[in-house]
Design a protein around this motif. Structure first.
Motif, PDB file in Angstrom:
ATOM      1  N   ARG A 810       0.835  -1.209   0.000  1.00  0.00           N
ATOM      2  CA  ARG A 810       0.000   0.000   0.000  1.00  0.00           C
ATOM      3  C   ARG A 810       0.864   1.252   0.000  1.00  0.00           C
ATOM      4  N   ALA A 811       2.109   1.129   0.477  1.00  0.00           N
ATOM      5  CA  ALA A 811       2.978   2.309   0.497  1.00  0.00           C
ATOM      6  C   ALA A 811       3.777   2.412  -0.798  1.00  0.00           C
ATOM      7  N   LEU A 812       3.704   1.369  -1.638  1.00  0.00           N
ATOM      8  CA  LEU A 812       4.354   1.361  -2.951  1.00  0.00           C
ATOM      9  C   LEU A 812       5.837   1.789  -2.876  1.00  0.00           C
ATOM     10  N   PRO A 813       6.652   1.148  -1.986  1.00  0.00           N
ATOM     11  CA  PRO A 813       8.046   1.613  -1.837  1.00  0.00           C
ATOM     12  C   PRO A 813       8.866   1.401  -3.102  1.00  0.00           C
ATOM     13  N   HIS A 814       8.494   0.426  -3.948  1.00  0.00           N
ATOM     14  CA  HIS A 814       9.335   0.139  -5.116  1.00  0.00           C
ATOM     15  C   HIS A 814       9.387   1.310  -6.090  1.00  0.00           C
ATOM     16  N   LEU A 815       8.445   2.258  -5.950  1.00  0.00           N
ATOM     17  CA  LEU A 815       8.413   3.354  -6.910  1.00  0.00           C
ATOM     18  C   LEU A 815       9.607   4.289  -6.735  1.00  0.00           C
ATOM     19  N   TYR A 816      10.067   4.470  -5.455  1.00  0.00           N
ATOM     20  CA  TYR A 816      11.200   5.389  -5.251  1.00  0.00           C
ATOM     21  C   TYR A 816      12.474   4.635  -4.878  1.00  0.00           C
ATOM     22  N   ASN A 817      12.349   3.308  -4.678  1.00  0.00           N
ATOM     23  CA  ASN A 817      13.515   2.540  -4.233  1.00  0.00           C
ATOM     24  C   ASN A 817      13.751   1.412  -5.243  1.00  0.00           C
ATOM     25  N   ALA A 818      14.775   1.569  -6.085  1.00  0.00           N
ATOM     26  CA  ALA A 818      14.977   0.605  -7.169  1.00  0.00           C
ATOM     27  C   ALA A 818      15.849  -0.585  -6.741  1.00  0.00           C
ATOM     28  N   ALA A 819      16.369  -0.569  -5.481  1.00  0.00           N
ATOM     29  CA  ALA A 819      17.291  -1.638  -5.043  1.00  0.00           C
ATOM     30  C   ALA A 819      16.614  -2.997  -5.123  1.00  0.00           C
ATOM     31  N   LEU A 820      17.313  -3.993  -5.702  1.00  0.00           N
ATOM     32  CA  LEU A 820      16.709  -5.309  -5.894  1.00  0.00           C
ATOM     33  C   LEU A 820      16.690  -6.094  -4.591  1.00  0.00           C
ATOM     34  N   PHE A 821      15.775  -7.017  -4.491  1.00  0.00           N
ATOM     35  CA  PHE A 821      15.652  -7.875  -3.303  1.00  0.00           C
ATOM     36  C   PHE A 821      16.777  -8.918  -3.324  1.00  0.00           C
ATOM     37  N   ILE A 822      17.526  -8.998  -2.170  1.00  0.00           N
ATOM     38  CA  ILE A 822      18.532 -10.059  -2.021  1.00  0.00           C
ATOM     39  C   ILE A 822      18.195 -10.764  -0.719  1.00  0.00           C
ATOM     40  N   PRO A 823      17.981 -12.092  -0.775  1.00  0.00           N
ATOM     41  CA  PRO A 823      17.568 -12.797   0.456  1.00  0.00           C
ATOM     42  C   PRO A 823      18.608 -12.657   1.564  1.00  0.00           C
ATOM     43  N   GLU A 824      18.070 -12.514   2.818  1.00  0.00           N
ATOM     44  CA  GLU A 824      18.993 -12.326   3.948  1.00  0.00           C
ATOM     45  C   GLU A 824      19.627 -13.657   4.320  1.00  0.00           C
ATOM     46  N   GLY A 825      18.850 -14.723   4.359  1.00  0.00           N
ATOM     47  CA  GLY A 825      19.380 -16.040   4.714  1.00  0.00           C
ATOM     48  C   GLY A 825      19.572 -16.858   3.443  1.00  0.00           C
ATOM     49  N   ALA A 878      18.258 -22.276 -12.075  1.00  0.00           N
ATOM     50  CA  ALA A 878      17.566 -21.021 -12.385  1.00  0.00           C
ATOM     51  C   ALA A 878      17.627 -20.077 -11.188  1.00  0.00           C
ATOM     52  N   THR A 879      17.392 -20.614  -9.961  1.00  0.00           N
ATOM     53  CA  THR A 879      17.387 -19.762  -8.758  1.00  0.00           C
ATOM     54  C   THR A 879      18.771 -19.153  -8.547  1.00  0.00           C
ATOM     55  N   GLN A 880      19.795 -19.988  -8.711  1.00  0.00           N
ATOM     56  CA  GLN A 880      21.174 -19.486  -8.519  1.00  0.00           C
ATOM     57  C   GLN A 880      21.483 -18.360  -9.508  1.00  0.00           C
ATOM     58  N   GLU A 881      21.047 -18.545 -10.772  1.00  0.00           N
ATOM     59  CA  GLU A 881      21.275 -17.520 -11.796  1.00  0.00           C
ATOM     60  C   GLU A 881      20.611 -16.198 -11.394  1.00  0.00           C
ATOM     61  N   LEU A 882      19.358 -16.293 -10.902  1.00  0.00           N
ATOM     62  CA  LEU A 882      18.629 -15.089 -10.490  1.00  0.00           C
ATOM     63  C   LEU A 882      19.355 -14.387  -9.348  1.00  0.00           C
ATOM     64  N   LEU A 883      19.846 -15.194  -8.385  1.00  0.00           N
ATOM     65  CA  LEU A 883      20.542 -14.628  -7.215  1.00  0.00           C
ATOM     66  C   LEU A 883      21.808 -13.899  -7.679  1.00  0.00           C
ATOM     67  N   ARG A 884      22.525 -14.560  -8.631  1.00  0.00           N
ATOM     68  CA  ARG A 884      23.768 -13.959  -9.136  1.00  0.00           C
ATOM     69  C   ARG A 884      23.476 -12.599  -9.791  1.00  0.00           C
ATOM     70  N   LEU A 885      22.405 -12.581 -10.587  1.00  0.00           N
ATOM     71  CA  LEU A 885      22.014 -11.323 -11.259  1.00  0.00           C
ATOM     72  C   LEU A 885      21.688 -10.242 -10.244  1.00  0.00           C
ATOM     73  N   ALA A 886      20.917 -10.617  -9.184  1.00  0.00           N
ATOM     74  CA  ALA A 886      20.484  -9.639  -8.178  1.00  0.00           C
ATOM     75  C   ALA A 886      21.702  -9.059  -7.457  1.00  0.00           C
ATOM     76  N   GLU A 887      22.661  -9.928  -7.126  1.00  0.00           N
ATOM     77  CA  GLU A 887      23.831  -9.434  -6.378  1.00  0.00           C
ATOM     78  C   GLU A 887      24.698  -8.529  -7.265  1.00  0.00           C
ATOM     79  N   ALA A 888      24.738  -8.867  -8.568  1.00  0.00           N
ATOM     80  CA  ALA A 888      25.571  -8.062  -9.470  1.00  0.00           C
ATOM     81  C   ALA A 888      24.968  -6.684  -9.707  1.00  0.00           C
ATOM     82  N   ASN A 889      23.595  -6.584  -9.628  1.00  0.00           N
ATOM     83  CA  ASN A 889      22.926  -5.290  -9.891  1.00  0.00           C
ATOM     84  C   ASN A 889      22.117  -4.855  -8.670  1.00  0.00           C
ATOM     85  N   ALA A 890      22.709  -4.883  -7.503  1.00  0.00           N
ATOM     86  CA  ALA A 890      21.952  -4.652  -6.260  1.00  0.00           C
ATOM     87  C   ALA A 890      21.247  -3.291  -6.266  1.00  0.00           C
TER      88      ALA A 890
END
Length: 1149
Positions: A810-825, A878-890
């Protein structure tokens, strides 16, 4: 002379003494009558005020000198007293004690300043048609109930309606107790009355006619009218409703007996000493009804454009246009009106005249009840609901599909004596469509063609047949039908020339006996005895006389009106055996036949050829079968060139009849008539029209109240400090979302966009569960409307099921925050179906995947026993590839641009794309996003604003601004202001008052009048010139009228109306100018007919309508004060009112 009886003759009065009194009687001498001669002299010769000022050729004026009395022009009526005297008496002795002054209410009400029914009646000359300076009576449900509640002179009255309702209820209640059927009408009515008014939202109440109406005679022991036959259930139910003074809508087939309802209403109003108006769409139908009702009731009058017969009668028959002008002009007839009967209501679909029905229904006052008679229509309930809602009355809807005489439909393929019996049943009396009959007809036709082809070689078969082929078919068919005693026959042919040719080709056929010939001859001679000698020898009359003697006739708009009536009367007596008619014969003219034949099932509707609509076919086919004479009616479709397509026949015979559609449009006359009266607004008229009936204002009002309540309970968001720009932020976000929706829709609809969104593409996902999470598309659904994408998305371990931390959406944070999601654990994954809104970015990356394997493996591990298994190889990779992409373009990943990468170059997309960039950059500058309480405050704002937006939308819907015709209204007002018909404040000026007097082409005629274009012309010339307004076939034009028309057309275009100047000018056609000119100069009709190839009936109708235009112009000229033009128009009118053109209708004698 004194009381004592003593006479004394005073010859010379004494000088200086007063003259003795002439009489000692208390009131002077008794009145003596003036000699008649002196009276006549004084009134007519000495002061002939009634003579025209300008025409000095009158004998009187030369003989006598006129006495001028200027003061007689200054006539001022005394203003009414605002107070009166009331007497105070001693209550015991009745002695007069005192007078007190009491103020009187509504004393100054008149037809010039009030809409109330309590106003004074106008002068007798205006009582019938009213005057265009009168106010109309208050239309129903625009304001309160207007009838008197307290009788004049009484201290207290009673609420008539309430006591009447109580009485009715008690009667119904007793009736329900005593009635034999457990679910009687009484109970139904009783329960209806006891409901809360909120719940009786439905104004249209369907009446059940499936069960017999048993206690009819008990409920109406003394009916107002009795018939010699037993009534059908639907007629009884309608009569019960009329007795309760309810409004009804009766939809039934032609000849089912709808007239019974009208007759009962007329009888009821005669019993109540009130009046009924019966309106019909066509003048010919009005004349016929006049004759029918005159024989039944006696006290019946007729009002059409050119005829006015016994207008003081209790039942008046008229066309709908005349009732409209009576309502606008405040006619006194409306006061006594109890019922208005609208016959052939399905005529409301007529593009040209349908609007008149709507205007009349809206303008009728509250005390008038409505009876609507119509052919069967599918949306009778919806239409009645609309009328009920604008009139705030229940409308009882009674529809029946039962035909008194069932119909059988045949295909006929015969064309010579050998094949004359080739008639195949296609639709039986119970309504079953027989394909067997269809194929038999096709075979019969095919066999003949192939035999011909065998001997002479094939020849291309055309859709059109030659005149000789037509003649062969008609001769064969009519021999066959007369042999089987199936006459009279109505043959519907959709072309006037084809009608005439077919009738003329039957020269060898004689269908009447010698007795019938004698009867036809004497009736024909008697009917035409009113015509002048020359007119009796018109070619059309001579031709028709020969045809009629052999039992053949033709009926279409090109036939002279008097001939049409002769043919109708002979047909109803059964002396015309074959009638070739166009579609107009089926419109309401109640003339049933034994058999109906369709020459073709295609007709030209002004724009092109098309098949008959089911409604048109049913209306015409319904003429077959005479009640009480035939067991079934026969309908035959000729297959001349070939057999029609089965699907076309099926649709035409069994399709739904045409629904009632609104043809409401604004006309200048309507606008000016409503602007005359301050209390009525054109927007009210538009809001109440059938075209706006979808606006359920009551439901909207209810919802608005709820929303306002909700809004007042919602907490306001904080708006100081860091959160001061929260509201602008909300608006920017909303705009950004709509812009993004536009872009996404454009991408989905483009080829490149769909290519980009294919399996293997990496996308950014934002929804309730995920915030800027990367996913890969596995599958795309084939449903182009609601396309979904199955994707593998990475997420935190434990958040696979989606309770998650996907940032409060409801706060739509993705509109002003472009940082990609990287899992904490540890990184986990989920497979979900995404909507387009969930994908906020399409990246440039694609992955090589095996979609089916991933989906199967994921679904397998959803089952309880495989839950603990590790994910398969394909998923892990596929999951590993996605994670690699996210970390490279955080900090954010590059996405495809709609314009540059996907090559969408349309203006909308380029603009949206630029706008999106600007909005996204501006979001980062807001302070509120750094506030710790931002999320909850934004949620509050969002909730409040969504309620506010819905409220604004509803407020717009119930306001006048949402009316579909409002822009056109403003454009037309602009035209009227430019031409000075109304001033800037909307007050009607002199030109506007003149235009109110004219019913068609009001702008053109008023402009011609004010430009003095008609004054220099002789009466015959002006009549000829004005013929362009009433004629509808082309030829060369006349400059003055055309230049005025061009000017009005261009002005309308400039003010924004869609009609071009050429179209406006094009509607005036000068084809009959010469004909009218010669007619006005006294040329006989036989010679006139030689001047033009236009058919005689059309010429007559044109001249009759021209007479109405001349009368209106005469009135208009009087308003302007141009009496020379007025008398000229009168002369022109007199010049054309003669001979065969204005012979009175046979129905009115």
């Amino acid at each position: 002379m004194g009381c004592s009886g003593r006479f004394e003759l005073i010859t010379h009065p004494s000088p200086g003494l007063p003259f003795p009194p002439q009489s000692t009687l208390p009131n002077g001498l008794p009145p003596t009558s003036l000699s008649l001669e002196a009276e006549v002299k004084k009134q007519f010769l000495q002061d002939p005020g009634w003579l025209p000022l300008h025409d000095t050729d009158f004998a009187f004026q030369k003989v006598t000198q006129r006495n001028v009395n200027v003061e007689s022009l200054l006539n001022c009526t005394s203003s009414p007293l605002n107070s009166g005297l009331a007497v105070n008496r001693d209550p015991t002795t009745g002695m007069l004690l005192d007078f007190t002054e009491v103020s009187l209410e509504n004393t100054g009400l008149s037809s010039k300043n009030s809409l109330s029914l309590q106003r004074k009646p106008g002068p007798p000359s205006e009582s019938l048609r009213g005057s265009n300076t009168n106010y109309p009576f208050l239309p129903g449900e625009i304001n309160a109930f207007d009838l008197l509640q307290v009788p004049p002179g009484f201290k207290a009255g009673m609420d008539i309606l309430l006591s009447f309702m109580r009485l009715v209820l008690s009667l119904y209640h007793q009736d329900a107790m005593s009635s034999s059927s457990p679910f009687s009408e009484g109970k139904k009515r009783n329960s209806l009355q006891n409901e809360k008014p909120e719940e009786t939202k439905k104004w249209a109440i369907p009446v059940d006619i499936s069960s017999p109406c048993e206690n009819f005679h008990k409920r109406i022991p003394h009916p107002a009218f009795k018939w010699p036959f037993e009534l059908d259930v639907f007629q009884k139910q309608a009569i019960l409703r009329l007795e309760a003074h309810d409004s009804v809508f009766v939809a039934a087939h032609t000849s089912a007996g709808k007239t019974v309802v009208a007759e009962y209403a007329i009888a009821l109003s005669q019993k109540h000493m009130t009046r009924t108006i019966y309106t019909s769409p066509i003048k010919a139908l009005s004349n016929q009804k006049f004759r029918d009702f005159k024989t039944t009731f006696g006290d019946v009058g007729l009002l059409t454009g050119d005829v006015q017969l016994s207008p003081e009668s209790s039942c008046l028959i008229m066309t709908t246009e005349i009732l409209r002008s009576m309502l606008y002009n405040g006619s006194e007839v409306i006061r006594d009106l109890e019922w208005v009967i609208f016959d052939e209501v399905h005529y409301i679909n007529d593009a040209e005249r349908g609007v008149v029905w709507e205007e009349v229904l809206i303008m009728l006052p509250d005390h008038v009840s409505i009876i609507l008679l119509s052919a069967t229509v599918p949306n009778a309930l919806e239409f009645s609901e609309w009328i009920g809602r604008i009139k705030k009355k229940h409308i009882y809807v009674i529809s029946t599909l039962k035909r008194p005489v069932p119909l059988e439909h045949y295909l006929y393929t015969g064309n010579n004596t050998k094949t004359q019996k080739e008639m195949f049943l296609l639709l039986d009396a119970t309504g079953n469509f027989l394909t067997k009959g269809y194929y038999a007809a096709v075979d019969a036709k095919k066999e003949r063609t192939s035999k011909y082809a065998q001997s002479y070689g094939t020849k291309s078969t055309s859709q059109h047949t030659t005149a000789s082929q037509d003649r062969a078919v008609w001769l064969t068919l009519l021999h066959f039908l007369s042999h089987r005693q199936q006459t009279p026959v109505v043959a519907f042919t959709f072309s006037r020339t084809r009608c005439d040719e077919n009738a003329r080709s039957l020269d060898s056929m004689d269908l009447t006996t010698s007795i019938e010939k004698a009867e036809i001859h004497s009736f024909f001679q008697k009917s035409l005895s009113r015509l002048r000698g020359g007119d009796r020898q018109l070619p059309q009359i001579v031709l028709m006389r020969d045809l009629l003697k052999r039992g053949v006739a033709v009926h279409h708009s090109g036939i002279l009106p008097i001939l049409k009536e002769v043919i109708e009367m002979l047909f109803s007596r059964g002396l015309v055996k074959v009638l070739f008619a166009t579609e107009t014969f089926a419109m309401g003219v109640n003339m049933p036949a034994r058999t109906v034949v369709f020459d073709s099932i295609r007709k030209h509707d002004g724009t092109g050829f098309r098949n008959l609509l089911p409604g048109e076919y049913i209306q015409m086919a319904g003429r077959a079968g005479r009640r009480g004479l035939d067991a079934t009616g026969t309908v035959i479709i000729l297959c001349k060139a070939g057999v029609h397509e089965m699907s076309e026949l099926h649709v035409m015979m069994l399709g739904k009849p045409t629904t009632l559609h609104s043809q409401f449009r604004l006309t200048y006359t309507m606008i000016l008539n409503l602007l005359r009266v301050e209390a009525l607004h054109v927007t009210d008229m538009m809001r109440r029209s059938f075209s706006e009936s979808h606006r359920d204002t009551q439901a909207h009002e209810k919802r608005i109240t709820q929303l306002k309540k909700t809004l007042s309970t919602l907490p306001r968001a904080a708006s100081e400090g860091q959160l001061s720009d929260l509201l602008p932020y909300y608006h920017t976000v909303t705009e950004l979302q709509t812009t993004r929706d536009i872009l996404q829709r454009a991408i989905l609809e483009s080829v490149n966009g769909l290519k980009a969104l294919s399996a293997g593409r990496v996308v950014v996902v934002n929804n309730k569960q995920h915030l800027n999470a990367l996913g890969v598309i596995l599958q795309v659904s084939s449903d182009s409307v609601n396309r979904t994408f199955t994707a593998l998305i990475m997420c935190d371990k434990g958040n696979e099921e989606g309770e998650g931390n996907g940032g409060d959406s409801r706060a739509l944070p993705h509109l002003y925050n472009a940082a990609l999601f990287i899992p904490e654990g540890p990184c986990s994954h989920t497979v979900q179906k995404l909507k387009l809104q969930d994908i906020t970015g399409i990246t440039m990356k694609t992955l090589k995947i095996i979609p089916d394997r991933i989906i199967d493996n994921y679904h397998k591990r959803q089952q309880p026993r495989f839950r603990t298994e590790p994910p398969g190889q394909a998923i892990s990779t596929a999951t590993q590839e996605l994670l690699r992409l996210a970390e490279a373009n955080a900090g954010g990943i590059a996405t495809l641009d709609a314009v540059n990468d996907l090559q969408l170059k349309s203006v909308d997309v380029v603009e949206a794309s630029m706008r999106l960039r600007v909005l996204q950059d501006s979001l980062r500058e807001f302070n509120c996003i750094h506030s710790p309480t931002f999320t909850e405050q934004f949620a509050k704002v969002k909730e409040r604003m969504s309620v506010q937006e819905e409220l604004d939308k509803l407020l717009f819907l119930v306001s006048d601004q949402s009316l579909s015709l409002l822009p056109e209204y403003h454009q037309r007002i602009k035209v009227l202001q430019s031409l000075q018909y109304v001033d800037s404040g909307g007050a009607v000026q002199l030109k506007g008052r003149v235009a109110c007097q004219i019913s068609s082409h009001e702008l053109l005629l008023t402009e011609l009048l004010f430009e003095n274009a008609l004054s220099p012309l002789a009466p015959e010339e002006s009549a000829a010139l004005l013929s362009c307004l009433v004629f509808t076939q082309n030829t060369q034009g006349i400059d003055r009228v055309l230049s005025v028309a061009q000017r009005i057309g261009e002005l309308q275009r400039d003010c924004g109306l869609p009609q071009t100047a050429e179209e406006f000018v094009g509607q005036f056609k000068f084809g009959l100018t010469e004909v009218v000119y010669c007619w006005a100069r006294g040329m006989p009709f036989a010679e006139i007919a030689q001047l033009t190839d236009v058919q005689e009936g059309t010429v007559v109708r044109c001249i009759q309508r021209l007479d109405e235009v001349l009368k209106e112009l005469r009135q208009a000229a009087r308003i302007v004060g141009d009496s020379v033009l007025g008398s000229k128009m009168e002369k022109a009118s007199l010049a054309i009112r003669r001979d065969i053109v204005f012979t009175a209708s046979l129905y009115t004698h």
